[in-house]
Design a protein around this motif. Structure first.
Motif, PDB file in Angstrom:
ATOM      1  N   PHE A 191      20.015  41.442  38.042  1.00  0.00           N
ATOM      2  CA  PHE A 191      19.161  41.038  39.159  1.00  0.00           C
ATOM      3  C   PHE A 191      17.690  40.893  38.761  1.00  0.00           C
ATOM      4  O   PHE A 191      16.908  40.304  39.490  1.00  0.00           O
ATOM      5  CB  PHE A 191      19.325  42.018  40.333  1.00  0.00           C
ATOM      6  CG  PHE A 191      20.667  41.826  40.990  1.00  0.00           C
ATOM      7  CD1 PHE A 191      20.856  40.846  41.941  1.00  0.00           C
ATOM      8  CD2 PHE A 191      21.756  42.593  40.600  1.00  0.00           C
ATOM      9  CE1 PHE A 191      22.091  40.630  42.510  1.00  0.00           C
ATOM     10  CE2 PHE A 191      23.005  42.383  41.159  1.00  0.00           C
ATOM     11  CZ  PHE A 191      23.169  41.403  42.121  1.00  0.00           C
ATOM     12  N   LEU A 192      17.354  41.456  37.588  1.00  0.00           N
ATOM     13  CA  LEU A 192      15.958  41.328  37.130  1.00  0.00           C
ATOM     14  C   LEU A 192      15.795  40.205  36.107  1.00  0.00           C
ATOM     15  O   LEU A 192      14.718  39.962  35.612  1.00  0.00           O
ATOM     16  CB  LEU A 192      15.504  42.649  36.497  1.00  0.00           C
ATOM     17  CG  LEU A 192      15.376  43.822  37.463  1.00  0.00           C
ATOM     18  CD1 LEU A 192      15.297  45.133  36.707  1.00  0.00           C
ATOM     19  CD2 LEU A 192      14.163  43.645  38.359  1.00  0.00           C
ATOM     20  N   GLU A 193      16.909  39.517  35.803  1.00  0.00           N
ATOM     21  CA  GLU A 193      16.879  38.563  34.688  1.00  0.00           C
ATOM     22  C   GLU A 193      17.009  37.114  35.134  1.00  0.00           C
ATOM     23  O   GLU A 193      17.441  36.264  34.367  1.00  0.00           O
ATOM     24  CB  GLU A 193      18.060  38.864  33.737  1.00  0.00           C
ATOM     25  CG  GLU A 193      17.984  40.209  33.084  1.00  0.00           C
ATOM     26  CD  GLU A 193      19.311  40.654  32.493  1.00  0.00           C
ATOM     27  OE1 GLU A 193      19.362  41.756  31.952  1.00  0.00           O
ATOM     28  OE2 GLU A 193      20.310  39.897  32.591  1.00  0.00           O
ATOM     29  N   TYR A 194      16.664  36.827  36.391  1.00  0.00           N
ATOM     30  CA  TYR A 194      16.919  35.469  36.890  1.00  0.00           C
ATOM     31  C   TYR A 194      16.285  34.404  35.995  1.00  0.00           C
ATOM     32  O   TYR A 194      15.103  34.470  35.652  1.00  0.00           O
ATOM     33  CB  TYR A 194      16.410  35.300  38.335  1.00  0.00           C
ATOM     34  CG  TYR A 194      16.659  33.905  38.833  1.00  0.00           C
ATOM     35  CD1 TYR A 194      17.954  33.492  39.133  1.00  0.00           C
ATOM     36  CD2 TYR A 194      15.628  32.979  38.937  1.00  0.00           C
ATOM     37  CE1 TYR A 194      18.212  32.189  39.532  1.00  0.00           C
ATOM     38  CE2 TYR A 194      15.873  31.683  39.334  1.00  0.00           C
ATOM     39  CZ  TYR A 194      17.167  31.292  39.638  1.00  0.00           C
ATOM     40  OH  TYR A 194      17.424  30.008  40.028  1.00  0.00           O
ATOM     41  N   ASP A 195      17.089  33.437  35.669  1.00  0.00           N
ATOM     42  CA  ASP A 195      16.659  32.276  34.903  1.00  0.00           C
ATOM     43  C   ASP A 195      17.675  31.208  35.296  1.00  0.00           C
ATOM     44  O   ASP A 195      18.861  31.354  35.007  1.00  0.00           O
ATOM     45  CB  ASP A 195      16.752  32.613  33.407  1.00  0.00           C
ATOM     46  CG  ASP A 195      16.591  31.399  32.513  1.00  0.00           C
ATOM     47  OD1 ASP A 195      15.900  31.511  31.508  1.00  0.00           O
ATOM     48  OD2 ASP A 195      17.174  30.328  32.802  1.00  0.00           O
ATOM     49  N   ALA A 196      17.214  30.167  35.993  1.00  0.00           N
ATOM     50  CA  ALA A 196      18.150  29.241  36.636  1.00  0.00           C
ATOM     51  C   ALA A 196      19.284  28.822  35.695  1.00  0.00           C
ATOM     52  O   ALA A 196      20.463  28.922  36.047  1.00  0.00           O
ATOM     53  CB  ALA A 196      17.402  28.033  37.160  1.00  0.00           C
TER      54      ALA A 196
END
Ligand code: FAD
Length: 537
Positions: A191-196
């Motif tokens: 949840f802290l690693e968002y990258d589309a």
């Protein structure tokens, strides 16, 4: 030293230092890592002209927030805009209409209560450009209510990303020790690693139910996760984990507005839609209400819409409309049609507005999320904040409530859904027992964008694949994170910008929360593979 060693090391050392230096330093470190929580996503060339000099006719299909944003933007810049809207009112899912409660007594009803979050940067600017950012109130507190009367409240938590996760634990939403004990606890990091690109490539075919099964979410955390999941009108086993990660990133982990939001104290028609229609007409645009688009033909460089000629089209209907218009359109390549064919709506959702002779107890914000038993996901006490509803209770006593179910179980018949909503309301508020239902307006729809497993790859983007036809709506794949009302508005701006750019005009500035999560790009623990079908091979 390779980047995957120095980067986490630097971050860790900075955090340890910041921890000792105090929260203000930590906050400013987080803010700078997250690009001040707000980033421009396009470049506005201020040397370009703002207004069109040669006439260009644009048909905007669908008059929801997306269509209205595109239509108003283009009309202000000199385009000859015509809006085609199937409903007898503008606004789409933000639209509202009058119902007659008794002879001579009317009330406005809408598709449902809407929350306007602090990170709705584009919507904020759009409303502000018409002086419509007034008449809002802050919800004050975010409440999740259980049937036993237990409740989780998180209105006044630290709003700094990451620190807000710690604050949730301090507020009793979950316990650190439960997370640490969870089997596959390393998975929470996603949840802290968002990258589309990465997030959708890896997790779009993983469901929220899979994630829950692997981590065995502790109950408090599951309730908080479910709250986000409901923004998608979807059951857990259908909802894409990638969309949920995006949602967490967008609403909670990329900006410091917190979850506390605003809502208008007047009905949407007087508050927004009548002024928007006036704005369109002031700029010469035509609005065709009760006019469903049934025919779209690509004709040479331009189009015909219901038989009338246009140079350009903005397709801003809901997905049901977009699918039926595009699959029946003439002159649209098969591969483009296939992408629209794949665009299916989510589950049914229900909205029940009731006028009762009894009131619910005080002490709650106007909108409360409920820990659903079978159907009731949330309820709104309209008479406590909306002027028009308050007038009714002033005259008759009782309450004006709205009950929501965001993913109606497939097997339930409409009457069953309605009754179950009312029964669950009494379960949460026993003081309503023996109420008399004075009036009701019940809606059961299936036209909400689905964010189900594996749908992202084929999702249409702004450029539809047909020259001159742009897409807008909360269903469009944007190159930055945005959701719901904000996605609708931002996509309207992005579609308008494509046409402004083509005409050599200055674009509108579009903004976004940071494009990536605070831990994006960091080395990932091996446990991540558990989430990927086939172990990520
Ligand atoms: C109950 C409920 C609660 C919600 N709560 C929130 C919230 O709290 N916060 C939030 O941000 N979002 C919320 N949303 C979501 C939000 O309403 C939508 O994301 C947003 O309004 C979508 O706007 P849109 O313009 O993309 O589409 P829509 O609003 O769906 O507009 C599309 C328009 O196209 C028209 N149309 C369809 N077919 C045709 C056709 N063939 N010809 C002509 N016109 C056509 C439709 O009539 C409609 O007016 C909620 C939605 C619902 C239903």
């Amino acid at each position: 030293m390779p980047w995957f060693v120095w980067l986490p090391l630097t971050v860790m050392v900075s955090f340890v230092l910041a921890w000792f230096l105090g929260p203000p330093v930590l906050r400013s470190l987080i803010k700078s890592r997250l690009q001040n929580y707000r980033v421009p996503v396009n470049t506005v060339d201020s040397t370009r002209p703002t207004t069109l000099t040669t006439p260009r006719r644009v048909a905007v299909l669908g008059g929801g927030v997306a269509g209205l944003t595109a239509a108003i933007t283009l009309a202000r810049r000199g385009f000859q805009v015509e809006v085609f809207e199937a409903n007898p009112y503008l606004g789409g899912k933000l639209g509202s209409w009058k119902v007659e409660l008794a002879p001579g007594e009317h009330a406005w009803v809408s598709h449902g209560f809407h929350a306007f979050f602090a990170n709705y940067y584009n919507l904020d600017r759009f409303l502000g450009s018409m002086g419509l950012r007034t008449g809002f109130q802050s919800i004050g507190e975010y409440v999740i209510l259980g049937t036993t009367g237990a409740q989780v409240r998180f209105g006044k938590l630290d709003t700094t990303p990451v620190l807000n996760l710690i604050a949730l634990a301090r507020a009793g939403v979950y316990r650190f020790r439960d997370v640490l004990k969870a089997p596959a606890r390393d998975l929470f990091g996603v949840f802290l690693e968002y990258d589309a690109k990465e997030t959708f490539e890896r997790y779009d075919k993983v469901s929220f139910a899979d994630f829950d099964r692997l981590t065995q979410l502790p109950p408090g955390l599951k309730l908080a996760f479910n709250t986000f999941a409901r923004a998608f009108f979807s059951d857990e086993d259908k909802l894409s984990l990638a969309e949920l990660i995006k949602s967490f990133h967008f609403y909670y982990l990329s900006q410091d507005g917190g979850l506390v939001y605003e809502y208008p104290v007047h009905d949407y028609e007087p508050a927004f839609l009548a002024p928007m229609r006036a704005e369109l007409e002031k700029h010469g645009a035509k609005v065709h209400l009760s006019t469903k688009v049934s025919s779209l033909v690509k004709a040479g460089e331009g189009f015909t819409v219901n038989g009338a000629a246009f140079d350009r089209v903005v397709l801003s209907t809901d997905i049901v409309g977009a699918r039926s218009i595009m699959t029946a359109a003439t002159g649209v390549p098969d591969d483009v049609k296939a992408r629209f064919e794949a665009l299916v709506p989510g589950q049914r959702y229900a909205v029940l507005r009731v006028w009762l002779d009894k009131d619910v107890r005080e002490g709650y914000p106007p909108f409360v999320i409920t820990d659903r038993v079978k159907v009731l996901d949330a309820f709104t006490t309209y008479h406590r904040f909306e002027h028009e509803a308050a007038e009714w209770t002033k005259k008759h006593g009782g309450a004006v409530l709205e009950l929501h179910c965001y993913a109606v179980p497939e097997a339930m018949a409409p009457d069953e859904v309605k009754q179950a909503l009312l029964d669950e309301l009494v379960q949460f508020f026993p003081e309503l027992k023996g109420y008399t239902l004075k009036h009701e307006v019940f809606q059961l729809n299936r036209n909400f964008t689905a964010f189900h497993l594996g749908m992202s790859a084929a999702r249409p983007e702004t450029e539809s694949g047909v020259a001159g036809l742009m897409c807008a709506g909360d269903w469009v794949k944007l190159p930055f994170p945005a959701m719901l009302l904000e996605a609708a508005c931002a996509s309207g701006y992005v579609a308008a910008n494509a046409l402004l750019r083509e005409a050599g005009l200055r674009e509108e500035q579009v903004e976004s929360v940071p494009l990536k999560g605070i831990m994006a790009g960091m080395p990932q623990p091996p446990a991540r593979k558990l989430l990927i079908p086939g172990g990520g091979k």
